[in-house]
Each structure stands twice: as C-alpha cells, then as structure tokens.
Design an enzyme around this catalytic site. Structure first.
Site, mmCIF file in Angstrom:
data_model
loop_
_atom_site.group_PDB
_atom_site.id
_atom_site.type_symbol
_atom_site.label_atom_id
_atom_site.label_comp_id
_atom_site.label_asym_id
_atom_site.label_seq_id
_atom_site.Cartn_x
_atom_site.Cartn_y
_atom_site.Cartn_z
ATOM 1 N N GLU A 39 1.758 4.056 -4.305
ATOM 2 C CA GLU A 39 1.368 2.534 -4.454
ATOM 3 C C GLU A 39 2.391 1.960 -5.417
ATOM 4 O O GLU A 39 2.498 0.783 -5.282
ATOM 5 C CB GLU A 39 -0.206 2.868 -5.219
ATOM 6 C CG GLU A 39 -1.138 3.431 -4.189
ATOM 7 C CD GLU A 39 -1.797 2.630 -3.337
ATOM 8 O OE1 GLU A 39 -1.308 1.177 -3.180
ATOM 9 O OE2 GLU A 39 -2.678 2.924 -2.439
ATOM 10 N N ASP A 81 -1.389 -0.378 5.077
ATOM 11 C CA ASP A 81 -1.652 1.106 5.129
ATOM 12 C C ASP A 81 -0.787 1.702 6.331
ATOM 13 O O ASP A 81 -0.452 2.981 6.062
ATOM 14 C CB ASP A 81 -3.247 1.312 5.166
ATOM 15 C CG ASP A 81 -3.661 2.815 5.361
ATOM 16 O OD1 ASP A 81 -3.393 3.358 4.367
ATOM 17 O OD2 ASP A 81 -4.035 2.953 6.452
ATOM 18 N N ASP A 131 0.845 -1.061 0.154
ATOM 19 C CA ASP A 131 0.143 -0.110 0.102
ATOM 20 C C ASP A 131 0.898 1.180 0.054
ATOM 21 O O ASP A 131 2.087 1.222 0.359
ATOM 22 C CB ASP A 131 -0.929 -0.048 1.274
ATOM 23 C CG ASP A 131 -2.250 0.721 0.948
ATOM 24 O OD1 ASP A 131 -2.274 1.403 -0.203
ATOM 25 O OD2 ASP A 131 -2.916 0.953 2.002
ATOM 26 N N GLY A 132 0.264 2.414 -0.261
ATOM 27 C CA GLY A 132 1.030 3.566 -0.452
ATOM 28 C C GLY A 132 0.037 4.699 0.222
ATOM 29 O O GLY A 132 -1.226 4.511 0.511
ATOM 30 N N HIS A 181 -9.385 -0.152 3.330
ATOM 31 C CA HIS A 181 -10.142 0.458 4.421
ATOM 32 C C HIS A 181 -11.384 -0.350 4.786
ATOM 33 O O HIS A 181 -12.453 0.069 5.033
ATOM 34 C CB HIS A 181 -10.470 1.916 4.419
ATOM 35 C CG HIS A 181 -9.136 2.703 4.154
ATOM 36 N ND1 HIS A 181 -8.049 2.556 5.135
ATOM 37 C CD2 HIS A 181 -8.787 3.216 3.119
ATOM 38 C CE1 HIS A 181 -7.156 3.503 4.500
ATOM 39 N NE2 HIS A 181 -7.349 3.789 3.086
ATOM 40 N N ASP A 184 -4.815 -2.516 -3.066
ATOM 41 C CA ASP A 184 -6.021 -2.022 -3.216
ATOM 42 C C ASP A 184 -5.943 -0.772 -4.350
ATOM 43 O O ASP A 184 -7.282 -0.137 -4.244
ATOM 44 C CB ASP A 184 -6.250 -1.482 -1.754
ATOM 45 C CG ASP A 184 -5.548 -0.123 -1.270
ATOM 46 O OD1 ASP A 184 -4.783 0.130 -2.152
ATOM 47 O OD2 ASP A 184 -5.621 0.141 0.013
#
Length: 265
Positions: free
Chosen positions: A141, A233, A101-102, A223, A167
């Site tokens: 990302e 995240d 994740d970013g 999320h 995501d």
C-alpha cells in the site's frame, strides 16, 4: 392535441464528470460506482441547465429510463483544492483522479502495487508492479501511495488539480498524521521503538509534505464496487502475480470488464 414532450436531460452534480447529459447511458457512466454521486433527470434541457446552476440541493437520484441517446457537456474543473487527508471530498471536481492499492497473499508474501489514473473523468492509465517476494499489505500500500504522489507532483506542476484515493487508513494516517511526530523523534514511535518500513515512509512523507497544500487525499472504502479502487486492486494483484519488479504501464485492454476479469496465477 397535446404537445409532444422533448427528450429528457440528466444533470450530474457529483460524479466522474459533471454537467448536463442527453442520455441515461452517458449519465450512468459518470455516476455508477462513484461514491455519493448526485444526479437527477429533468423533462427539458432548460430545466436541467437551471438546476445545474443552482447545485444539487435536495435533489433525489434519477430513475433509469427505458431509452436514451447522445452526449453532454461539462464545466471547467476547479484548481488546486485544499488538502483534506482521509476524507472523500465528493463535492469537488478534480482534473486528475488517482486510485492506488496494494496486494499481498499470503501476508507476508508476494506483494504488488497498482495504480489507476483518470484524466477529466476518463480512464487513462493502469499501472502495476513493484513485486516483493517477502512484502506485506502495508508495504504494498505504501509503495502504491508513493507512486501516486509522484504522478501528482507532475500533474500539479502542469496546473492540474489532483485527488488521490487510497483504501488503506494505515497508509493515509502514517503519511499524513503520524510521520511528523516520528520524524521529530528520529523516526521512532512514542515508546522509543523504531518505526516499521522507514525506507518507504520517509521519502513518501517528504514528498507528501511538499504537495499537501496542492492535492487532496481521500479514503475510499475497499471492495465496495468503486471502479477506480477495484481496478487498482486488480492491478496490484496482477503485479504480484507477474512478479514484475518495475512499476509498469499496463499494455492490455482498458475495457473495465476485461481488466476486472484478470485472475490470479
């Protein structure tokens, strides 16, 4: 006098670790927060073994019991599944599950990347860093996805099956779908305009092309309470907050609740 009932057994067909478990606590660790988990309780070990062998079929999720104890077993994982970009193949089992994740706030602004590695269903590594003072969500990302591919390359070389969860639909599509056409046009879009972030996209696409027949890429909803995604995240935000330029192995507690409590700033 009626015969005393034996302890329940719990079958997990789809989860972090699959198999037959003797307690709800152990079962819940495999299915809680796992997308489309499939599991069910049975009144005896024999019935559980028979049901596990048949597969999930139309089984309904198990209800949480009042008490539980002991541990279970798992079958061997499948090897090198076919790549399925932008899909979450929850009916397959993988030796290595990677979440990347970013994070960037504001956008553009301080950006960081995070990665989580599960080995045989157990949280094994947390990574953070690649801070960029004028990054974007997309660059963060992409950087995280590149790191995930690099880990996948090492694991595949050792014979492991690997799935990467991301995501960002932009990242997945850019690397697995669009980059081939961009490359043919000299890294330009259909309208002739140069693509953005070529310095990340080009090496990431090249690495993906070398691995795509040996790994699976899955889109995970961000999320949404998926443990691996939430941890990735948090690591991405931590990398941005710490202004860590290198991609660094996290040395703090690996207790999920404690990691998720890490705050910005």
């Amino acid at each position: 006098m009626a015969a005393r009932k034996g302890p329940k057994s719990y079958v997990v067909w789809v989860g972090r670790q699959t198999g037959i478990f003797s307690t709800w606590d152990e079962c819940s660790r495999q299915v809680k927060g796992y997308p489309k988990a499939r599991y069910k309780s049975f009144p005896s070990r024999e019935e559980a073994e028979a049901a596990f062998a048949k597969g999930p079929g139309g089984a309904a999720p198990a209800r949480k019991p009042r008490t539980a104890s002991a541990t279970g077993t798992k079958p061997a994982a499948s090897r090198r599944p076919k790549a399925m970009p932008a899909q979450d193949a929850t009916d397959q089992r993988f030796d290595i599950e990677i979440y990347c994740d970013g994070a960037c706030e504001p956008n553009p602004g301080d950006a960081g990347s995070g990665m989580v590695v599960y080995r045989e269903g157990v949280l094994a590594e947390l990574w953070y860093g690649l801070h960029t003072p004028r990054g974007t969500n997309n660059t963060a990302e992409l950087n995280a996805f590149l790191q995930a591919l690099q880990v996948a390359r090492k694991e595949v070389a050792q014979g492991a099956s690997v799935r990467i969860h991301c995501d960002s639909t932009y990242t997945i599509n850019a690397i697995t779908k669009w980059a081939g056409g961009w490359k043919k046009r000299g890294w330009k879009k259909a309208d002739g305009e140069p693509i953005k972030n070529p310095e990340i996209i080009q090496p990431t696409h090249a690495l993906y092309e070398s691995l795509k027949s040996a790994i699976t890429i899955a889109h995970v909803k961000g999320h949404a309470g998926v443990e691996g995604n939430e941890l990735a995240d948090r690591m991405a935000m931590y990398g941005a907050d710490q202004r860590e330029g290198e991609f660094t192995l996290y040395r703090g507690s690996y207790r999920v609740a404690e990691v998720l409590k890490l705050k910005r700033g």
